[in-house]
Enzyme design. Structure first.
Site, PDB file in Angstrom:
ATOM      1  N   ASP A   1       0.818  -1.205   0.000  1.00  9.87           N
ATOM      2  CA  ASP A   1       0.000   0.000   0.000  1.00  9.87           C
ATOM      3  C   ASP A   1       0.853   1.257   0.000  1.00  9.87           C
ATOM      4  O   ASP A   1       1.310   1.704   1.056  1.00  9.87           O
ATOM      5  CB  ASP A   1      -0.911  -0.033   1.237  1.00  9.87           C
ATOM      6  CG  ASP A   1      -1.875   1.132   1.264  1.00  9.87           C
ATOM      7  OD1 ASP A   1      -2.033   1.797   0.232  1.00  9.87           O
ATOM      8  OD2 ASP A   1      -2.481   1.368   2.317  1.00  9.87           O
TER       9      ASP A   1
ATOM     10  N   GLY B   1      -0.322   3.986  -0.313  1.00  7.66           N
ATOM     11  CA  GLY B   1      -1.206   5.038   0.176  1.00  7.66           C
ATOM     12  C   GLY B   1      -1.273   5.130   1.683  1.00  7.66           C
ATOM     13  O   GLY B   1      -2.111   5.864   2.224  1.00  7.66           O
TER      14      GLY B   1
ATOM     15  N   GLY C   1     -13.525   2.361   5.771  1.00 11.20           N
ATOM     16  CA  GLY C   1     -14.931   2.538   5.507  1.00 11.20           C
ATOM     17  C   GLY C   1     -15.711   1.289   5.861  1.00 11.20           C
ATOM     18  O   GLY C   1     -16.856   1.359   6.287  1.00 11.20           O
ATOM     19  N   SER C   2     -15.096   0.139   5.719  1.00 12.31           N
ATOM     20  CA  SER C   2     -15.847  -1.100   5.887  1.00 12.31           C
ATOM     21  C   SER C   2     -15.292  -1.996   6.985  1.00 12.31           C
ATOM     22  O   SER C   2     -15.583  -3.172   7.016  1.00 12.31           O
ATOM     23  CB  SER C   2     -15.845  -1.857   4.563  1.00 12.31           C
ATOM     24  OG  SER C   2     -14.522  -1.904   4.071  1.00 12.31           O
TER      25      SER C   2
ATOM     26  N   ASP D   1      -1.479   5.350  -5.361  1.00 14.13           N
ATOM     27  CA  ASP D   1      -1.816   4.406  -4.296  1.00 14.13           C
ATOM     28  C   ASP D   1      -2.015   2.980  -4.802  1.00 14.13           C
ATOM     29  O   ASP D   1      -3.087   2.630  -5.285  1.00 14.13           O
ATOM     30  CB  ASP D   1      -3.089   4.922  -3.610  1.00 14.13           C
ATOM     31  CG  ASP D   1      -3.487   4.091  -2.414  1.00 14.13           C
ATOM     32  OD1 ASP D   1      -2.785   3.108  -2.104  1.00 14.13           O
ATOM     33  OD2 ASP D   1      -4.503   4.419  -1.785  1.00 14.13           O
TER      34      ASP D   1
ATOM     35  N   THR E   1      -5.145   0.909  -3.451  1.00 16.96           N
ATOM     36  CA  THR E   1      -6.529   1.146  -3.858  1.00 16.96           C
ATOM     37  C   THR E   1      -6.737   0.538  -5.237  1.00 16.96           C
ATOM     38  O   THR E   1      -5.932   0.742  -6.140  1.00 16.96           O
ATOM     39  CB  THR E   1      -6.840   2.661  -3.875  1.00 16.96           C
ATOM     40  OG1 THR E   1      -6.807   3.125  -2.536  1.00 16.96           O
ATOM     41  CG2 THR E   1      -8.213   2.945  -4.456  1.00 16.96           C
ATOM     42  N   THR E   2      -7.807  -0.243  -5.377  1.00 18.37           N
ATOM     43  CA  THR E   2      -8.077  -0.928  -6.635  1.00 18.37           C
ATOM     44  C   THR E   2      -8.454   0.051  -7.740  1.00 18.37           C
ATOM     45  O   THR E   2      -8.002  -0.063  -8.872  1.00 18.37           O
ATOM     46  CB  THR E   2      -9.252  -1.918  -6.445  1.00 18.37           C
ATOM     47  OG1 THR E   2      -8.984  -2.709  -5.293  1.00 18.37           O
ATOM     48  CG2 THR E   2      -9.443  -2.793  -7.650  1.00 18.37           C
TER      49      THR E   2
END
Ligand SMILES: *[C@@H]1O[C@H](CO)[C@@H](O)[C@H](O)[C@H]1NC(C)=O
Ligand SMILES: *[C@@H]1O[C@H](CO)[C@@H](O)[C@H](O)[C@H]1NC(C)=O
Ligand SMILES: *[C@@H]1O[C@H](CO)[C@@H](O)[C@H](O)[C@H]1NC(C)=O
Ligand SMILES: *[C@@H]1O[C@H](CO)[C@@H](O)[C@H](O)[C@H]1NC(C)=O
Length: 459
Positions: A104, A106, A146-147, A293, A296-297
């Protein structure tokens, strides 16, 4: 929610710390400093001893530089779930045990599931008690997405990757996560951005290596493979390569165009100069800060710009329900989007613009989604794997910059090709580094950093 207000506090806190820690100005040109000759208080024997000691330590110091062999290394990646995430492997502890972690760029923290984590699923977990070199820093750590979320405590231990070893790497041992946060074989996440945004306050593994001159060149580079449009792709495919300390000229062609990171590096951010969709330039206003990033997909941007991108695609419309924030568009449209960060224009393939096909429909969901969480130093755009699969990317420590180059035929020919999925190997260490002891700013209470990684990864 990708970016939290807490991150802003963290950045503010760090900048105020920097103010207090600022060095006093050095004498300017034209100022003179008076020198005085020191009278000898040592006798000849003592002087000779001192001279010998200096001679020896000097030799050791400069030899050390050639002996502390600069080096390079690479790690073969796994592409998980048709380009949803890219996984590398590292090893922790004594004896070293290897783990697969999401890569990652990011975020900046390393964390792994601890053996006491009941909710971490079937992925291999780290047992601190089994490592004779583990030190418990006993500082709480928490990270939210977020999840889902993960929490645990900070420790330090020997961490090895790509033939490099850092003897006292700070990282988090996670003992609780929300359900299904980790998808086997992933045991955690390796943050590859800068220390300034580490919620743990710890120096990231890569930054310790770069700043201690362990690398031939002060940079790391990444080639990501594409399986998103390969209907026969397996859950795991070979994902490309993370290279430390060098660029591999077999994997790119032409020049690498480097653009500086604006301001103090935290994210690998760049300033967007233009986005073109279907030949039409998209208005960016002053919302141009973009984070590069790998975790991030997809690609996130301000809702107004995302709307402008889809406005160039006839038949597109905002998606609803579980796809809120995304757009649908007719799958048979070839969509061409390109980005410029001040240098050449880099285009991404239509295959990567298509995130997924809707069931029983001629419509697809695009990879671009809207979010208005930028500002206050946070990037407006998150440029994830959907773009990064199209270029060879270089993350350069000094000067702090991100470089892109066109993929070579060799690299392109690896896309969609089934092959042996790399398995973690610990391998021989070619360069070992001890990180500088850094003050613990007790930043864990600000530890709400929005790793974009899992947010998009879990969508
Ligand atoms: C030099 O100083 C050291 C330590 O004070 C003393 O032991 C030594 O005898 C001195 N040597 C001479 C030649 O004066
Ligand atoms: C490390 O310290 C934390 C916080 O004090 C504690 O919860 C955890 O059990 C400790 N871990 C080990 C392996 O001792
Ligand atoms: C996937 O997309 C790439 C890039 O557009 C293309 O070259 C390749 O042929 C596509 N593969 C398949 C299986 O459609
Ligand atoms: C560079 O890439 C080529 C093509 O994948 C590969 O065969 C070679 O081993 C790589 N070299 C290094 C040093 O990474």
């Amino acid at each position: 929610m990708l970016w939290s207000a807490s991150l802003v506090s963290l950045v503010l806190l760090l900048s105020s710390l920097e103010v207090f820690g600022a060095p006093s100005p050095s004498p300017g040109a034209g100022q003179s400093i008076s020198l005085s000759r020191r009278t000898r208080s040592r006798n000849a024997t003592e002087l000779a001893q001192l001279a010998q000691k200096q001679r020896l330590t000097l030799a050791a110091k400069y030899n050390a530089q050639s002996r502390q062999k600069r080096s390079t290394g690479y790690n073969l990646l796994i592409d998980q779930d048709s380009d949803s995430g890219y996984i590398g492997s590292l090893a922790i502890g004594t004896p070293a045990v290897s783990y697969e972690v999401l890569l990652d760029t990011g975020s900046s923290d390393l964390w792994v599931a601890g053996s006491s984590c009941a909710a971490c699923g079937s992925s291999p977990s780290f047992n601190p008690v089994s490592s004779t070199s583990f030190q418990n820093l006993s500082t709480p750590f928490a990270i939210q997405y977020g999840s889902g979320e993960a929490e645990g405590y900070l420790g330090q231990d020997v961490v090895q990757m790509a033939g490099f070893s850092v003897s006292n790497q700070g990282f988090a041992v996670v003992d609780a996560t929300s359900q299904d946060l980790l998808q086997s074989p992933v045991s955690g996440l390796l943050g590859l951005a800068w220390q300034a945004i580490a919620s743990s306050g710890k120096t990231p593994f890569w930054q310790t290596l770069a700043s201690s001159n362990a690398w031939d060149s002060p940079l790391m580079s990444i080639q990501l493979r594409r399986y998103g449009n390969d209907t026969s792709a397996q859950t795991e495919e070979p994902g490309g390569t993370l290279m430390m300390g060098y660029v591999n000229s077999s994997l790119y062609t032409g020049d690498i165009d480097y653009q500086d990171i604006p301001g103090t590096p935290g994210f690998w951010s760049l300033t967007l100069s233009s986005i073109t969709a279907q030949g039409t330039s998209v208005s960016l206003g002053d919302t141009t800060l973009a984070a590069i990033d790998t975790g991030t997909t997809n690609i996130a941007g301000p809702t107004s710009s995302i709307e402008a991108i889809y406005a160039t695609i006839p038949g597109s419309q905002p998606a609803t329900g579980e796809w809120e924030g995304y757009y649908s568009y007719p799958c048979d449209t070839d969509v061409s989007v390109s980005f410029s960060f001040g240098g050449p224009s880099w285009s991404m393939s239509s295959a990567d613009f298509e995130f997924t096909r809707l069931e029983n429909s001629a419509d697809c969901i695009g990879a671009f989604f809207g979010t208005d969480t930028g500002g206050n130093g946070n990037p407006y755009w998150i440029i994830g794997d959907a773009f990064l699969k199209n270029v060879y990317s270089v993350f350069r420590y000094n000067p702090a910059s991100v470089g892109f180059a066109a993929l070579s035929e060799t690299a392109l020919s690896m896309n969609g090709v089934d092959g042996t999925v790399p398995t973690p190997t610990i391998g021989a260490v070619t360069a070992a580094v001890t990180g500088a002891a850094l003050p613990n700013y007790a930043l864990s209470k600000f530890a709400l950093i929005g790793s974009t990684a899992l947010v998009a990864f879990l969508l």
